[in-house]
Design a protein around this motif. Structure first.
Motif, PDB file in Angstrom:
ATOM      1  N   TYR A 252      16.775   4.468 -10.526  1.00  0.00           N
ATOM      2  CA  TYR A 252      15.354   4.833 -10.546  1.00  0.00           C
ATOM      3  C   TYR A 252      14.977   6.033 -10.831  1.00  0.00           C
ATOM      4  CZ  TYR A 252      15.627  -0.363  -9.297  1.00  0.00           C
ATOM      5  OH  TYR A 252      15.251  -1.695  -9.823  1.00  0.00           O
ATOM      6  N   ASP A 253      13.839   6.296 -11.724  1.00  0.00           N
ATOM      7  CA  ASP A 253      13.463   7.728 -11.175  1.00  0.00           C
ATOM      8  C   ASP A 253      12.472   8.108 -10.420  1.00  0.00           C
ATOM      9  OD1 ASP A 253      12.670   9.715 -12.010  1.00  0.00           O
ATOM     10  OD2 ASP A 253      11.022   9.372 -14.051  1.00  0.00           O
ATOM     11  N   VAL A 254      12.203   9.345  -9.772  1.00  0.00           N
ATOM     12  CA  VAL A 254      11.856   9.825  -8.288  1.00  0.00           C
ATOM     13  C   VAL A 254      10.196   8.333  -8.016  1.00  0.00           C
ATOM     14  CG1 VAL A 254      10.355  11.147  -7.458  1.00  0.00           C
ATOM     15  CG2 VAL A 254      12.469  11.910  -9.137  1.00  0.00           C
ATOM     16  N   ASN A 255       9.839   7.926  -9.171  1.00  0.00           N
ATOM     17  CA  ASN A 255       8.035   7.468  -8.802  1.00  0.00           C
ATOM     18  C   ASN A 255       8.636   6.291  -9.070  1.00  0.00           C
ATOM     19  OD1 ASN A 255       9.478   7.374 -11.639  1.00  0.00           O
ATOM     20  ND2 ASN A 255       6.930   8.305 -12.138  1.00  0.00           N
ATOM     21  N   GLY A 256      10.258   4.851  -9.058  1.00  0.00           N
ATOM     22  CA  GLY A 256      10.465   4.016  -8.997  1.00  0.00           C
ATOM     23  C   GLY A 256      10.212   3.255 -10.631  1.00  0.00           C
ATOM     24  N   ASP A 257      10.288   4.443 -11.296  1.00  0.00           N
ATOM     25  CA  ASP A 257      10.026   4.282 -13.055  1.00  0.00           C
ATOM     26  C   ASP A 257      12.288   3.458 -13.358  1.00  0.00           C
ATOM     27  OD1 ASP A 257       8.056   4.237 -13.323  1.00  0.00           O
ATOM     28  OD2 ASP A 257       7.784   5.712 -14.350  1.00  0.00           O
ATOM     29  N   LEU A 258      12.110   2.039 -13.929  1.00  0.00           N
ATOM     30  CA  LEU A 258      13.456   1.437 -13.756  1.00  0.00           C
ATOM     31  C   LEU A 258      13.885   2.724 -15.074  1.00  0.00           C
ATOM     32  CD1 LEU A 258      15.610   0.200 -13.712  1.00  0.00           C
ATOM     33  CD2 LEU A 258      14.616  -1.530 -15.323  1.00  0.00           C
ATOM     34  N   VAL A 259      14.384   3.702 -14.822  1.00  0.00           N
ATOM     35  CA  VAL A 259      15.637   4.352 -15.775  1.00  0.00           C
ATOM     36  C   VAL A 259      16.048   3.270 -16.753  1.00  0.00           C
ATOM     37  CG1 VAL A 259      16.275   6.299 -16.679  1.00  0.00           C
ATOM     38  CG2 VAL A 259      14.863   6.272 -15.154  1.00  0.00           C
ATOM     39  N   ASP A 260      17.327   2.745 -16.183  1.00  0.00           N
ATOM     40  CA  ASP A 260      18.330   2.340 -16.702  1.00  0.00           C
ATOM     41  C   ASP A 260      19.198   1.555 -16.007  1.00  0.00           C
ATOM     42  OD1 ASP A 260      19.913   1.005 -19.313  1.00  0.00           O
ATOM     43  OD2 ASP A 260      21.489   3.239 -18.603  1.00  0.00           O
ATOM     44  N   MET A 261      19.435   0.503 -16.793  1.00  0.00           N
ATOM     45  CA  MET A 261      20.746  -0.837 -15.891  1.00  0.00           C
ATOM     46  C   MET A 261      21.711  -1.438 -16.548  1.00  0.00           C
ATOM     47  SD  MET A 261      20.588  -4.199 -16.683  1.00  0.00           S
ATOM     48  CE  MET A 261      20.759  -5.372 -14.874  1.00  0.00           C
TER      49      MET A 261
ATOM     50  N   GLY B  59       0.871  -1.208  -0.344  1.00  0.00           N
ATOM     51  CA  GLY B  59       0.044  -0.257  -0.401  1.00  0.00           C
ATOM     52  C   GLY B  59       0.811   1.631   0.043  1.00  0.00           C
ATOM     53  N   LYS B  60       2.451   1.508   0.088  1.00  0.00           N
ATOM     54  CA  LYS B  60       2.812   2.590   0.171  1.00  0.00           C
ATOM     55  C   LYS B  60       3.426   2.951  -1.346  1.00  0.00           C
ATOM     56  CE  LYS B  60       5.942   1.041   4.058  1.00  0.00           C
ATOM     57  NZ  LYS B  60       7.113   0.879   4.260  1.00  0.00           N
ATOM     58  N   LYS B  61       3.637   4.113  -1.071  1.00  0.00           N
ATOM     59  CA  LYS B  61       3.349   4.498  -2.972  1.00  0.00           C
ATOM     60  C   LYS B  61       5.332   3.799  -2.943  1.00  0.00           C
ATOM     61  CE  LYS B  61       0.942   8.777  -2.740  1.00  0.00           C
ATOM     62  NZ  LYS B  61       0.920   9.887  -2.908  1.00  0.00           N
ATOM     63  N   PRO B  62       5.844   4.381  -3.911  1.00  0.00           N
ATOM     64  CA  PRO B  62       6.719   3.693  -4.773  1.00  0.00           C
ATOM     65  C   PRO B  62       7.856   4.593  -4.280  1.00  0.00           C
ATOM     66  CG  PRO B  62       5.411   3.652  -6.145  1.00  0.00           C
ATOM     67  CD  PRO B  62       5.001   4.047  -5.169  1.00  0.00           C
ATOM     68  N   LYS B  63       7.199   5.835  -4.128  1.00  0.00           N
ATOM     69  CA  LYS B  63       8.181   6.653  -4.107  1.00  0.00           C
ATOM     70  C   LYS B  63       8.556   6.219  -2.117  1.00  0.00           C
ATOM     71  CE  LYS B  63       8.765  11.700  -3.536  1.00  0.00           C
ATOM     72  NZ  LYS B  63       9.192  11.582  -2.744  1.00  0.00           N
ATOM     73  N   ASP B  64       7.772   6.162  -1.810  1.00  0.00           N
ATOM     74  CA  ASP B  64       7.985   5.852  -0.259  1.00  0.00           C
ATOM     75  C   ASP B  64       8.313   4.736   0.184  1.00  0.00           C
ATOM     76  OD1 ASP B  64       6.854   8.908   0.251  1.00  0.00           O
ATOM     77  OD2 ASP B  64       4.337   8.009   0.290  1.00  0.00           O
ATOM     78  N   TYR B  65       8.283   4.069  -0.598  1.00  0.00           N
ATOM     79  CA  TYR B  65       8.999   2.695  -0.273  1.00  0.00           C
ATOM     80  C   TYR B  65      10.939   2.463  -0.473  1.00  0.00           C
ATOM     81  CZ  TYR B  65       9.751  -2.450  -0.774  1.00  0.00           C
ATOM     82  OH  TYR B  65      10.908  -3.679  -0.999  1.00  0.00           O
ATOM     83  N   LEU B  66      10.880   3.619  -1.934  1.00  0.00           N
ATOM     84  CA  LEU B  66      12.225   3.650  -2.151  1.00  0.00           C
ATOM     85  C   LEU B  66      13.210   4.163  -1.194  1.00  0.00           C
ATOM     86  CD1 LEU B  66      11.857   4.093  -5.753  1.00  0.00           C
ATOM     87  CD2 LEU B  66      13.092   2.270  -4.473  1.00  0.00           C
ATOM     88  N   ASN B  67      12.341   5.163  -0.333  1.00  0.00           N
ATOM     89  CA  ASN B  67      13.404   6.117   0.095  1.00  0.00           C
ATOM     90  C   ASN B  67      13.221   5.480   1.602  1.00  0.00           C
ATOM     91  OD1 ASN B  67      12.811   8.649   2.263  1.00  0.00           O
ATOM     92  ND2 ASN B  67      13.153   9.236   0.587  1.00  0.00           N
TER      93      ASN B  67
END
Lengths: 384, 321
Positions: free
Chosen positions: B139-148, B73-81
């Motif tokens: 990862y972007d701010v919202n958790g989207d994978l940008v590159d690897m 239930g957490k937002k990806p941003k909060d989870y990653l943070n």
């Protein structure tokens, strides 16, 4: 006393070293003479005064000798002139001028007779003819493209493209483009007379049909979509041109159209002309390249005028007898609005005092503006 | 309106962040780049391949994939943070407010993978172990994978694993395109190690190409004139058809009458003053916006005699009693 004397002497010497007299070179004086000539031509002979006065005075400003390092010169980062010059370097001014041109231009003549657009296209041969000559002289393709755009007879387009392709040549290219635009009444009539017969010069064209408001509104929208899908690199110029025209024709943005066509264009013209003039510092301007640029610019204007006139003659071969075009409107395809159209009218009136070609010539004239912007976009796309 | 503009700005910024690419990585640095403290460590170069400045603040760099499928239930941003705070040896959140993390268009940013994020925003909170296969994720701010990127275990010391052309790589099903990468050992100009610089020299290939293939300009001239003619020809055809359609529509709506319009009244006949007539003409001109067909603007002949010189203008119309 001796101390005071030596103090004064050293300070006066220092002051002298800062003055223009101490830093003056022959090249500065030559450029100042050019500036004065431009101002003279503009005031005395009415040659494109709106452009030649700011450019001429800009040449004076740019060629006052000074000691570098005090943030004075146009090429010194952080100076006031340098900040104003960024509009030229970064290409902000030309699209703003195009917005004003769009808001000022009435495309009715073109819409009434859409085939005249092809005359505007044909005149762009001047650009590519000059491009080939420039390559033959030894310029690199990007420099050749920047110089050749002078043939479009469109100052803002020339500044925009040269700023992108060959910034070091921009001052010479801009001055050359505006000089030849002012000399259109001298360059074009002999070419027009040479390529036409007496009978052709007396051809009377059918009066233009009435154009509806809907067509006028649709033109900038479809004009933008069609031309910019072909040449997206022409977007800054064409986008602003058609946007300005929509402001004018929509009928609901009169205030915006008035501001774009009056106050804004005037302001941008002032700073553009002045900074372009000031960018012709002798050290940057008086080179062999400048001589070649003026030669190529002349070639470009002559080729463009010839190709416009000859294209109309060719076009007439395929047109029905009652729809023949007067070849004297061909020269107007080089843009240089409205000077080139006025030349068509004046030359036409000389051979038949009842044959008014002005409105007919305005068609290829405004088509030339679009054509030269498209050509600039193509060159930028290929060489940028 | 302000909100719309602000929202558009945010979208543009997010688009820019998605254009960031791992560009060059060194896992064992014995003789290469030195940080501001005078130490050498592994480094990671990222390239902004967009044409706008990108602020990397609050983006995440990780040495392993983060599972964002079940966040409770957490937002990806909060989870990653929270994850970054709990596992700094795995995930690094680029801090806010450091101008060094703003990357100009078409330029590079270099992070030191020394596990000492306290030294500044450009120091990752984890290390890259040399001699073993390592992964890096952006990862972007919202958790989207940008590159690897997956760095091979065989990468020698003081060599880099780098893109063959700056920024030229796309993820394929969330994995790197191995063909876009290669090893650089610094032995030649072609394999130079270039932290913060382009991996390959920037040349305008177009100009070189045209100078070589079309030295006289025939091809470009023909092609360009073809394009100019095509664009204007299509426009001409389109407006020829519009004109026809418009003519036909007007014919249907207003059948032409040969009878001239009957003049009902004129302003002059109503006894209106000259000023009123001039005002009516001007208003009609403004209303119909008559363009160049006819000027329609009335002008007044300037009277050289002003109120200063005209004595009659200074006299009272009626003498005071």
């Amino acid at each position: 006393m001796v101390l005071l004397e030596s103090f004064l002497t050293s300070n006066l010497e220092q002051f002298w070293n800062f003055t223009g007299f101490a830093n003056c070179t022959w090249s500065n004086l030559i450029m100042i003479c050019f500036g004065l000539l431009f101002i003279y031509l503009a005031i005395k002979h009415d040659f494109e005064p709106m452009l030649l006065v700011p450019i001429g005075f800009g040449i004076l400003i740019g060629n006052i000798p000074f000691q570098p390092g005090n943030e004075i010169g146009i090429y010194e980062e952080g100076s006031v002139l340098n900040i104003l010059y960024q509009g030229v370097r970064q290409g902000w001014y030309p699209p703003l001028i195009f917005l004003g041109i769009g808001a000022m231009t009435d495309f009715t003549a073109l819409l009434a007779n859409p085939k005249l657009m092809l005359v505007g296209a044909a005149a762009q041969f001047g650009i590519f003819g000059a491009y080939m000559i420039a390559l033959a002289i030894g310029f690199m393709p990007d420099q050749a493209g920047a110089i050749a755009i002078i043939g479009g007879a469109d100052g803002p387009t020339a500044i925009f493209l040269s700023g992108k392709l060959a910034p070091n040549l921009m001052g010479a290219i801009a001055v050359c483009a505006y000089s030849y635009m002012a000399l259109v009444p001298v360059i074009q009539p002999p070419v027009m007379r040479l390529l036409t017969t007496d009978k052709e010069r007396k051809i009377k064209m059918k009066p233009a049909r009435k154009v509806s408001q809907t067509e006028k509104i649709l033109f900038p929208i479809f004009g933008l979509l069609l031309t910019c899908f072909f040449v997206p690199s022409g977007l800054p110029l064409l986008g602003m041109l058609f946007f300005g025209n929509l402001l004018r024709e929509s009928g609901v943005t009169t205030r915006l159209a008035k501001t774009a066509s009056n106050a804004m264009t005037d302001i941008v013209t002032i700073v553009l002309g002045m900074t372009v003039g000031a960018s012709t510092q002798a050290s940057e301007f008086l080179t062999a390249d400048t001589v070649f640029i003026f030669f190529l610019g002349f070639c470009a204007f002559v080729i463009a005028s010839c190709s416009g006139v000859l294209f109309v003659k060719l076009f007439n071969v395929f047109l029905p007898k009652d729809q023949k075009l007067n070849p004297l409107i061909g020269n107007a395809g080089v843009s240089a609005v409205p000077m080139a159209a006025r030349i068509s009218n004046d030359v036409g009136l000389k051979y038949d005092p009842s044959n008014y070609l002005l409105m007919h010539a305005m068609g290829p004239n405004v088509a030339g503006v679009i054509g030269s912007a498209v050509a600039a976009g193509v060159l930028l796309g290929f060489l940028g | 309106m302000t909100l719309i503009v602000a929202a558009m700005g945010l979208v543009a910024s997010a688009q820019g962040r998605m254009e960031m690419r791992f560009n060059e990585v060194m896992t064992q640095n014995d003789s290469n780049l030195i940080d501001q403290t005078g130490h050498r460590s592994a480094w990671v170069e990222i390239f902004n391949r967009s044409y706008g400045t990108v602020g990397m603040e609050q983006m995440f760099i990780s040495n392993q994939a983060i599972d964002l499928s079940n966040l409770g239930g957490k937002k990806p941003k909060d989870y990653l943070n929270e994850y970054a705070q709990a596992h700094p040896d795995v995930l690094y959140e680029i801090p806010r407010g450091d101008v060094a993390t703003k990357v100009a268009p078409r330029t590079h940013i270099v992070f030191f993978a020394d596990g000492q994020s306290s030294l500044g925003a450009l120091h990752l909170s984890f290390k890259i172990q040399p001699g073993q296969e390592s992964n890096l994720y952006l990862y972007d701010v919202n958790g989207d994978l940008v590159d690897m990127v997956t760095i091979p275990a065989s990468l020698p010391a003081n060599s880099t694993f780098a893109l063959k052309a700056d920024g030229q790589s796309e993820l394929i099903d969330g994995k790197m395109d191995a063909s876009a990468w290669g090893t650089r050992d610094g032995a030649t100009d072609a394999t130079a190690i270039t932290p913060g610089k382009y991996n390959v020299g920037v040349v305008n290939e177009n100009i070189e190409k045209f100078a070589e293939k079309d030295p006289h300009g025939y091809i470009i001239s023909l092609v360009a004139m073809g394009i100019v003619f095509s664009a204007l020809l299509m426009l001409a055809i389109l407006f020829y058809l519009f004109g026809k359609a418009n003519k036909a529509a007007n014919k249907d709506e207003n059948p032409t009458s040969t009878e001239p319009a009957k003049v009902v009244d004129t302003p002059a006949a109503t006894g209106a003053s000259d000023e009123a007539i001039a005002a009516i003409c001007m208003a009609l001109f403004q209303h119909f916006n008559a363009h160049d067909e006819e000027s329609g603007v009335l002008t007044f002949d300037r009277n050289p005699h002003t109120a200063w010189s005209d004595k009659s203008g200074l006299m009272r119309q009626l003498p005071r009693k």
